[in-house]
Structure formats: structure tokens, C-alpha cells
Design a protein around this motif. Structure first.
Motif, PDB file in Angstrom:
ATOM      1  N   LEU A 275       0.800  -1.231   0.000  1.00 33.82           N
ATOM      2  CA  LEU A 275       0.000   0.000   0.000  1.00 33.82           C
ATOM      3  C   LEU A 275       0.830   1.276   0.000  1.00 33.82           C
ATOM      4  CD1 LEU A 275      -2.841  -1.005   2.471  1.00 33.82           C
ATOM      5  CD2 LEU A 275      -2.958  -0.815  -0.011  1.00 33.82           C
TER       6      LEU A 275
ATOM      7  N   ASP B 130      -0.498   3.688  -2.466  1.00 31.87           N
ATOM      8  CA  ASP B 130      -1.945   3.853  -2.546  1.00 31.87           C
ATOM      9  C   ASP B 130      -2.328   5.324  -2.351  1.00 31.87           C
ATOM     10  OD1 ASP B 130      -4.738   2.370  -2.281  1.00 31.87           O
ATOM     11  OD2 ASP B 130      -4.665   3.971  -0.779  1.00 31.87           O
TER      12      ASP B 130
ATOM     13  N   ARG C 205      -4.914   6.882  -1.110  1.00 35.11           N
ATOM     14  CA  ARG C 205      -5.430   7.267   0.206  1.00 35.11           C
ATOM     15  C   ARG C 205      -4.307   7.293   1.239  1.00 35.11           C
ATOM     16  NH1 ARG C 205     -10.919   5.075   2.482  1.00 35.11           N
ATOM     17  NH2 ARG C 205     -11.535   7.234   2.766  1.00 35.11           N
ATOM     18  N   VAL C 206      -3.396   6.333   1.121  1.00 38.70           N
ATOM     19  CA  VAL C 206      -2.276   6.295   2.066  1.00 38.70           C
ATOM     20  C   VAL C 206      -1.374   7.504   1.857  1.00 38.70           C
ATOM     21  CG1 VAL C 206      -0.210   5.006   2.727  1.00 38.70           C
ATOM     22  CG2 VAL C 206      -2.348   3.791   2.269  1.00 38.70           C
TER      23      VAL C 206
END
Lengths: 121, 121
Positions: free
Chosen positions: B90, B93, B95-96
DNA sequence: TTTATGTTTCGTCGTATGTCGAAATAACGT
DNA sequence: ACGTTATTTCGACATACGACGAAACATAAA
């Protein structure tokens, strides 16, 4: 993130994790897994559907039977690493070892006979 | 198996996964995570408790604050590999990345001021 | 074309989970 | 000592999930 959470949610159930480990040795049909866990066929089917949606298993249809197996090397990296992590972490777990033993016994039986017994229940 | 399922269940919630990734850069107190996710303090506390039970985070008490961080290298292998897998899967990612951005903004603020704002709500 | 059979889908039930707010706890500041 | 404040615990609620059985579906066998 969506795909990753599909994997973690799929791994958050013990029966699904045991299923993945049971598939290490090769493909299995639904009734063989049903026999292994003593669950209702519909329940096993649901578990496999969740694993499939997470791409943690692939399926193959052959006549009336549907065989499930671990994904091929072309699968997403996150998937392969998840499976490696599961296998590595639980390879020596007592319950997993017991599953493996019972599985070899199940594999010796004629699938047709085994499925028939499932249906009689 | 028990310990392993504690880990998979802990990873089966998106906010807990985001929490682990937020801790990459160092320890955080509860109110900082609360600010990051916009959740109630009690909810964040519960999530951290679940992560703690799975040994995915450690905690340190300093006065009124309790700081949570990723486990030390001495942690169980399954734990370390789980975290490595999460981070690797992630790291890019969206959102991360957004969380990381907001986190640097949060870290610039005075913790005392930040916690006071939490309590005023 | 029926009948049998392996699998999936659907509806239901009980339990587990995520969330919040209020109250309890613990430790600082005055 | 007393109020302030960061965190946790508790109680309540809505939703999600795992389990089953019955019915639907798909394919082989008769």
C-alpha cells in the motif's frame, strides 16, 4: 486499497485460511473441502466465492465439478505475498497439520462416492 | 493459529490498516490519529487495542499521553512479515499518500493544542 | 427428455464488529 | 486538594458476517 482490503477480509476467517492451506497440494472440488471441514456445501461455496473475489483462488470447471486452486504465478504481487505469508506462518500449526492428514485420506477416496455421501446428508 | 487469526482480523479493517501505515514514520498519540481519521477518540482507542492485542503495535506511556508505534525487530516473525506486506502493498496507494500528507501537517502542530481541539468537540 | 447430482443463490437467524457518547481512569497543572 | 485533560471502558445501536436449509441452476447419466 480496495483490492488489498478484499484480501485482508478474506483472510480474516479461519475456515478460509484453512482452505488456502488445504489447496497447497493441488486443486480440490467443493465437496472435498466440505468433507474436510464438516460445513454445509453452501457455506463452503460462499467462502470460496470470497476467496475468489480476493483473487486468492482460481477455479476450473470440469463437468459437474468445479475445482479450486491457488493462483498462478501471474497473480498480483500482493496476492502471492499474502499466500506466502499465510503458508509460512502456519505450515507447522497443529490444526493445519491435522487438516493435511485428513486431506490425504480424503484424496484417496473416490470423488464420486464422496460427493454422494455429502448429498445424502 | 490463534495469534495468526488475531493478526488477520486486525488487518481486516481499513482504519486499522491506515493506522499501521501512519505509524511508519514514528510514534503517534491517540489524539493525533483521531485528528487524522476524524473518528471518535474511543473508536481510535478500540482500534489501537485490537492492533495491540495482535502485537502489531506497541505502546509507551508518557504522562497523560500514550504513544503507539510499530513493533520492534524482536517481534514475532509473522507480525513483522505482516507489516512488511501491508507497507509494501500500500506504499503507493492514493489514500495512504493523502494520509501521509495530512500527517506531516498534523505533526507540525503542537500536540497540546491539537488534543485540546479534540476535546472541545 | 427425464432424472440425478454438484454447485450456487437466496432467505433467515444468531453473533460479531465498528461507531458513537457518556462515564470512569489516570496523570498533569494550579 | 482540585479541576483539567488524554485515554480507556461501558452501553447502545446499526450493520456486517458466518452458518444453515431450501430452492434454483447447470451438467451428466439413464
Amino acid at each position: 486499497m480496495r483490492a488489498f482490503m478484499n484480501i485482508t477480509k478474506a483472510l480474516a476467517d479461519e475456515n478460509r485460511v484453512r482452505t488456502l492451506l488445504a489447496l497447497r497440494k493441488g486443486e480440490l472440488c467443493v465437496c472435498q473441502i466440505t468433507e474436510l471441514f464438516g460445513l454445509a456445501p453452501s457455506t463452503v461455496s460462499k467462502h470460496l466465492s470470497i476467496l475468489h473475489q480476493a483473487e486468492l483462488v482460481e477455479s476450473r470447471k470440469e463437468g459437474r465439478w468445479i475445482y479450486y486452486r491457488l493462483p498462478k504465478p501471474e497473480a498480483p504481487v500482493a496476492v502471492r505475498e499474502a499466500i506466502d505469508w499465510v503458508v509460512k506462518s502456519l505450515a507447522t500449526d497443529p490444526r493445519v497439520l491435522a487438516d493435511t492428514r485428513q486431506l490425504t485420506s480424503i484424496l484417496k477416496q473416490d470423488p464420486v462416492e464422496l460427493c454422494r455421501r455429502q448429498c445424502h446428508k
